[in-house]
Scaffold this active site. Structure first.
Site, mmCIF file in Angstrom:
data_model
loop_
_atom_site.group_PDB
_atom_site.id
_atom_site.type_symbol
_atom_site.label_atom_id
_atom_site.label_comp_id
_atom_site.label_asym_id
_atom_site.label_seq_id
_atom_site.Cartn_x
_atom_site.Cartn_y
_atom_site.Cartn_z
ATOM 1 N N PRO A 14 100.973 -52.957 -1.108
ATOM 2 C CA PRO A 14 102.133 -52.451 -0.012
ATOM 3 C C PRO A 14 102.912 -53.725 0.262
ATOM 4 O O PRO A 14 101.544 -55.099 0.870
ATOM 5 C CB PRO A 14 101.337 -51.551 0.856
ATOM 6 C CG PRO A 14 100.063 -51.459 0.485
ATOM 7 C CD PRO A 14 100.113 -51.848 -0.933
ATOM 8 N N GLU A 15 103.941 -54.288 0.150
ATOM 9 C CA GLU A 15 104.668 -55.295 0.571
ATOM 10 C C GLU A 15 105.406 -54.955 1.341
ATOM 11 O O GLU A 15 105.813 -53.848 2.189
ATOM 12 C CB GLU A 15 105.074 -56.117 -0.412
ATOM 13 C CG GLU A 15 103.529 -56.377 -1.145
ATOM 14 C CD GLU A 15 104.028 -57.627 -2.205
ATOM 15 O OE1 GLU A 15 105.780 -58.190 -2.098
ATOM 16 O OE2 GLU A 15 103.658 -57.446 -3.739
ATOM 17 N N ARG B 23 95.167 -64.400 -9.461
ATOM 18 C CA ARG B 23 95.794 -62.972 -9.801
ATOM 19 C C ARG B 23 96.711 -63.579 -10.480
ATOM 20 O O ARG B 23 95.863 -64.083 -11.840
ATOM 21 C CB ARG B 23 95.939 -62.507 -8.708
ATOM 22 C CG ARG B 23 97.054 -63.113 -7.801
ATOM 23 C CD ARG B 23 97.289 -62.920 -6.642
ATOM 24 N NE ARG B 23 95.789 -62.908 -5.996
ATOM 25 C CZ ARG B 23 95.720 -63.000 -4.590
ATOM 26 N NH1 ARG B 23 96.368 -62.543 -3.861
ATOM 27 N NH2 ARG B 23 94.511 -63.514 -4.119
ATOM 28 N N ARG C 26 89.953 -48.871 -1.325
ATOM 29 C CA ARG C 26 89.331 -50.455 -0.940
ATOM 30 C C ARG C 26 88.885 -50.779 0.191
ATOM 31 O O ARG C 26 88.276 -51.807 -0.058
ATOM 32 C CB ARG C 26 89.973 -51.345 -1.760
ATOM 33 C CG ARG C 26 90.294 -51.092 -3.622
ATOM 34 C CD ARG C 26 91.096 -52.200 -3.981
ATOM 35 N NE ARG C 26 91.483 -50.493 -5.195
ATOM 36 C CZ ARG C 26 92.991 -51.359 -5.852
ATOM 37 N NH1 ARG C 26 93.756 -52.748 -5.880
ATOM 38 N NH2 ARG C 26 93.451 -50.747 -7.438
ATOM 39 N N LYS D 103 103.891 -57.385 6.529
ATOM 40 C CA LYS D 103 103.389 -56.386 6.060
ATOM 41 C C LYS D 103 102.020 -55.760 7.533
ATOM 42 O O LYS D 103 101.599 -54.763 6.922
ATOM 43 C CB LYS D 103 102.309 -56.876 4.952
ATOM 44 C CG LYS D 103 102.752 -58.000 3.822
ATOM 45 C CD LYS D 103 101.757 -58.050 2.959
ATOM 46 C CE LYS D 103 102.459 -59.446 1.783
ATOM 47 N NZ LYS D 103 101.647 -59.739 1.421
ATOM 48 N N HIS E 98 89.560 -40.710 -0.149
ATOM 49 C CA HIS E 98 89.279 -41.784 1.111
ATOM 50 C C HIS E 98 89.848 -42.058 2.553
ATOM 51 O O HIS E 98 90.285 -42.756 2.682
ATOM 52 C CB HIS E 98 90.094 -42.821 0.565
ATOM 53 C CG HIS E 98 89.883 -42.788 -0.889
ATOM 54 N ND1 HIS E 98 88.409 -43.121 -1.589
ATOM 55 C CD2 HIS E 98 90.201 -42.602 -2.142
ATOM 56 C CE1 HIS E 98 88.335 -43.518 -2.956
ATOM 57 N NE2 HIS E 98 88.998 -43.233 -3.499
#
Length: 285
Positions: free
Chosen positions: A2-3, A267, A115, A61, A96
């Site tokens: 998500p941005e 990354r 996460r 964000k 989750h």
DNA sequence: ACTATATCCTGTATGC
DNA sequence: TGCATACAGGATATAG
């Protein structure tokens, strides 16, 4: 991941669901997503009961759900955070669920996060702008953004230009995907020092970032898998429109040269080696 | 003051 | 089949 476009899509979904709703009960199923709430999970839950949500807001964000009494619930989706409403889907499908809000219309809002990089906290007096966000710069969709000032600030940095785009204290809302897309549109290499770029090139880059995020928002955001969905569990489809991110080996849509993937800050960075060459003469007319 | 890196976290994909 | 490893990357604490 998500941005800004994904977070804004979620904000719009939340606006339709929570505005004017009063919290009947809160259940915290895992302590980690409320780690920012210093008084602890139990306090987070009990403190919200009986309060009423106003219109959800966003900077970069970050999301916050103002309460009508002037406080706010501050939220960040991190890597995999989702808000889900149980209108269409059985909640047993969600593996989750971390926090649940029972609303006064009978619906339940759930914060889910595989996460757990994301989280929720209560921000006292944060309805207008949570104090926790003072270090987060305005984003490219903010009507009060001073673009000239931002261009000057970026052009002052000695860091590589992608690092600067990702620095939320400089400009917020841009993550790895839209940084690569903006650099591709502006034909810039990610590692070129920002202070070696003429101000006009910096401006073009920021305008490219705003444009690609506007396109993504129109598409409901970018989804690769079930990790990003809107409040109804629907995926965005902008991934089909990506020009650089995730396209290693695929032909550049401008020149046909295969896109390359390179290590960047633990990354990946994707670029066209022909359209976005190294630092030699980059930015010169 | 500015810049760069390590860390948190779990599921999926891949290699041996 | 099982086990190990790489990878995804947001924000932040810490180091330089």
């Amino acid at each position: 991941m998500p941005e800004l476009p994904e977070v804004e899509t979620v904000r719009r979904g939340l606006e339709a669901v929570v505005t004017g709703r009063t919290v009947k009960a809160v259940e915290v199923l895992h302590p980690r997503p409320v780690r920012r709430h210093a008084a602890g999970p139990d306090d987070f839950a009990s403190a919200l009961v009986g309060r009423t949500f106003a219109v959800p807001r966003r900077r970069g964000k970050y999301l916050w759900l103002p309460l009508t009494d002037g406080d706010a619930v501050l939220a960040h989706l991190g890597m995999s955070g989702q808000f889900r409403v149980d209108a269409t889907t059985a909640m047993t499908e969600h593996r989750h669920v971390r926090v649940g809000f029972a609303l006064d219309d009978g619906r339940t809002l759930r914060f889910c996060d595989q996460r757990m990089f994301g989280g929720l906290s209560l921000s006292p007096g944060g309805a207008e702008l949570p104090a926790e966000l003072r270090h987060i710069a305005r984003d490219l969709f903010d009507p009060e953004l001073d673009l000239d000032d931002l261009v000057a600030r970026v052009a002052r940095s000695r860091s590589g230009v992608k690092r600067v785009l990702l620095n939320q204290a400089v400009v917020s809302g841009i993550g790895n995907i839209y940084a690569d897309e903006a650099l591709w549109r502006a034909r810039l290499h990610h590692a070129v020092p920002a202070d070696e770029l003429p101000a006009q090139r910096v401006r073009e880059l920021l305008e490219a970032a705003r444009a690609v995020m506007a396109d993504a928002l129109d598409a409901g955001g970018t989804s690769f898998d079930a990790l990003y969905v809107d409040v109804n569990g629907e995926s965005g489809w902008f991934d089909r429109s990506l020009d650089a991110y995730g396209r290693a080996g695929a032909p550049c849509r401008r020149c046909g040269t295969p896109i390359v993937r390179e290590p960047f800050m633990n990354r990946s960075s994707f670029r066209c080696p022909a359209c976005q060459p190294g630092t030699v003469r980059v930015g010169q007319p």
